[in-house]
Design a protein around this motif. Structure first.
Motif, PDB file in Angstrom:
ATOM      1  N   GLY A  89       1.192  -1.478   0.305  1.00  0.00           N
ATOM      2  CA  GLY A  89      -0.166  -0.283  -0.319  1.00  0.00           C
ATOM      3  C   GLY A  89       0.619   1.214  -0.001  1.00  0.00           C
ATOM      4  O   GLY A  89       0.667   2.391  -0.660  1.00  0.00           O
ATOM      5  N   ALA A  90       1.541   1.383   0.708  1.00  0.00           N
ATOM      6  CA  ALA A  90       2.921   2.523   0.723  1.00  0.00           C
ATOM      7  C   ALA A  90       3.519   2.822  -0.550  1.00  0.00           C
ATOM      8  O   ALA A  90       3.726   4.356  -0.666  1.00  0.00           O
ATOM      9  CB  ALA A  90       3.689   2.697   1.459  1.00  0.00           C
ATOM     10  N   VAL A  91       3.996   1.623  -1.170  1.00  0.00           N
ATOM     11  CA  VAL A  91       4.616   1.825  -2.328  1.00  0.00           C
ATOM     12  C   VAL A  91       3.801   2.086  -3.447  1.00  0.00           C
ATOM     13  O   VAL A  91       3.515   3.123  -3.941  1.00  0.00           O
ATOM     14  CB  VAL A  91       5.435   0.954  -2.526  1.00  0.00           C
ATOM     15  CG1 VAL A  91       5.875   0.219  -3.982  1.00  0.00           C
ATOM     16  CG2 VAL A  91       6.056   0.050  -2.050  1.00  0.00           C
ATOM     17  N   TYR A  92       2.504   1.579  -3.430  1.00  0.00           N
ATOM     18  CA  TYR A  92       1.484   2.633  -4.486  1.00  0.00           C
ATOM     19  C   TYR A  92       1.015   3.474  -4.160  1.00  0.00           C
ATOM     20  O   TYR A  92       1.516   4.678  -5.164  1.00  0.00           O
ATOM     21  CB  TYR A  92       0.268   1.222  -4.186  1.00  0.00           C
ATOM     22  CG  TYR A  92      -1.103   2.455  -5.513  1.00  0.00           C
ATOM     23  CD1 TYR A  92      -0.742   0.825  -6.221  1.00  0.00           C
ATOM     24  CD2 TYR A  92      -1.459   2.807  -4.841  1.00  0.00           C
ATOM     25  CE1 TYR A  92      -2.147   1.401  -7.065  1.00  0.00           C
ATOM     26  CE2 TYR A  92      -2.782   3.752  -5.947  1.00  0.00           C
ATOM     27  CZ  TYR A  92      -2.841   2.386  -7.528  1.00  0.00           C
ATOM     28  OH  TYR A  92      -3.984   2.779  -8.558  1.00  0.00           O
ATOM     29  N   VAL A  93       0.874   4.135  -2.764  1.00  0.00           N
ATOM     30  CA  VAL A  93       0.415   5.588  -2.944  1.00  0.00           C
ATOM     31  C   VAL A  93       1.975   6.319  -3.223  1.00  0.00           C
ATOM     32  O   VAL A  93       1.416   7.721  -3.763  1.00  0.00           O
ATOM     33  CB  VAL A  93      -0.191   5.596  -1.427  1.00  0.00           C
ATOM     34  CG1 VAL A  93      -0.324   6.898  -0.946  1.00  0.00           C
ATOM     35  CG2 VAL A  93      -1.510   5.077  -1.134  1.00  0.00           C
ATOM     36  N   THR A  94       3.015   5.804  -2.755  1.00  0.00           N
ATOM     37  CA  THR A  94       4.169   7.386  -3.068  1.00  0.00           C
ATOM     38  C   THR A  94       4.168   7.295  -4.514  1.00  0.00           C
ATOM     39  O   THR A  94       4.324   8.150  -4.919  1.00  0.00           O
ATOM     40  CB  THR A  94       5.442   6.012  -2.323  1.00  0.00           C
ATOM     41  OG1 THR A  94       4.955   6.330  -1.321  1.00  0.00           O
ATOM     42  CG2 THR A  94       6.890   6.926  -2.362  1.00  0.00           C
ATOM     43  N   VAL A  95       4.410   5.960  -5.359  1.00  0.00           N
ATOM     44  CA  VAL A  95       4.444   6.462  -7.050  1.00  0.00           C
ATOM     45  C   VAL A  95       3.518   7.078  -7.422  1.00  0.00           C
ATOM     46  O   VAL A  95       3.824   8.163  -8.138  1.00  0.00           O
ATOM     47  CB  VAL A  95       4.144   5.190  -7.561  1.00  0.00           C
ATOM     48  CG1 VAL A  95       4.516   4.909  -8.748  1.00  0.00           C
ATOM     49  CG2 VAL A  95       6.336   3.813  -6.700  1.00  0.00           C
TER      50      VAL A  95
END
Length: 213
Positions: A50-56
């Motif tokens: 979830g963190a990777v998705y939001v960051t990207v």
């Protein structure tokens, strides 16, 4: 007074804008809530994903994503109508912002209540459904309203990839009648109405939630 043909084209563009906004908003809300659940999940891989998705997605301009999806998907064999591709791209992009709004709203719920719910034997899903979300909803209404207003206004970028929505039709009208002032004045007024109307609806929902809370 603008010609009838101008108003007809702009009305067609407005309908396309509203349809795209509705579809993208529904997709962004659904995916954003799922992402928020992942980000607050006790399972580390879900939190990281979830963190990777939001960051990207929060750090890439929407126009770049639109160009990438519209012209890149056919290159890998994924052929969809232009309208569908753009609505999907907007949903994927704005889901990252919905996720952060939902996650921030969840953080407003006192941790003691969550721990008490878990101590009573509620599962993670039950705790979210019966304890966290009802209390967090009040603080999420206005930020979500702002996200959806941004989505509606951001739909104008789809004109850059060929979608004949409101801004795209205004450009076509300008080329056809050589009257940019009239077409874009009408377009501006429509966007103002959409923005103010969405803000009023969000305010009414917020008051309704506050009363029934």
């Amino acid at each position: 007074m603008p010609p009838t043909g101008v108003l007809g084209q702009l009305a067609h563009g407005l309908l396309t804008t509203l349809e795209m906004t509705a579809l993208a908003s529904a997709g962004a809300l659904l995916l954003g809530v799922l992402l928020a659940v992942c980000r607050i999940s006790p399972v580390p891989p879900l939190r990281w994903a979830g963190a990777v998705y939001v960051t990207v997605f929060r750090n890439v301009p929407l126009l770049v994503l639109l160009v990438l999806f519209v012209f890149g998907m056919p290159e890998v064999g994924l052929l969809y109508p232009l309208f569908t591709t753009v609505a999907l791209t907007m949903a994927l992009y704005w889901a990252a912002f919905v996720c952060e709004v939902v996650r921030s709203g969840v953080r407003t719920v006192p941790r003691g209540q969550i721990e008490a719910a878990r101590a009573l034997g509620l599962t993670f899903t039950q705790c979210l459904r019966h304890v966290v979300i009802p209390q967090a909803l009040r603080s999420m209404v206005q930020p979500l309203g702002s996200v959806f207003i941004g989505l509606a206004l951001g739909s104008s970028l789809s004109a850059a990839v060929g979608v004949p929505e409101l801004t795209g039709q205004a450009q076509l009208v300008t080329l056809k009648y050589d009257n940019p002032l009239t077409s874009f004045a009408v377009t501006t007024a429509v966007y103002v109405v959409i923005t103010l109307g969405s803000g009023l609806i969000a305010g009414r929902i917020e008051r309704k939630v506050a009363i029934t809370r």
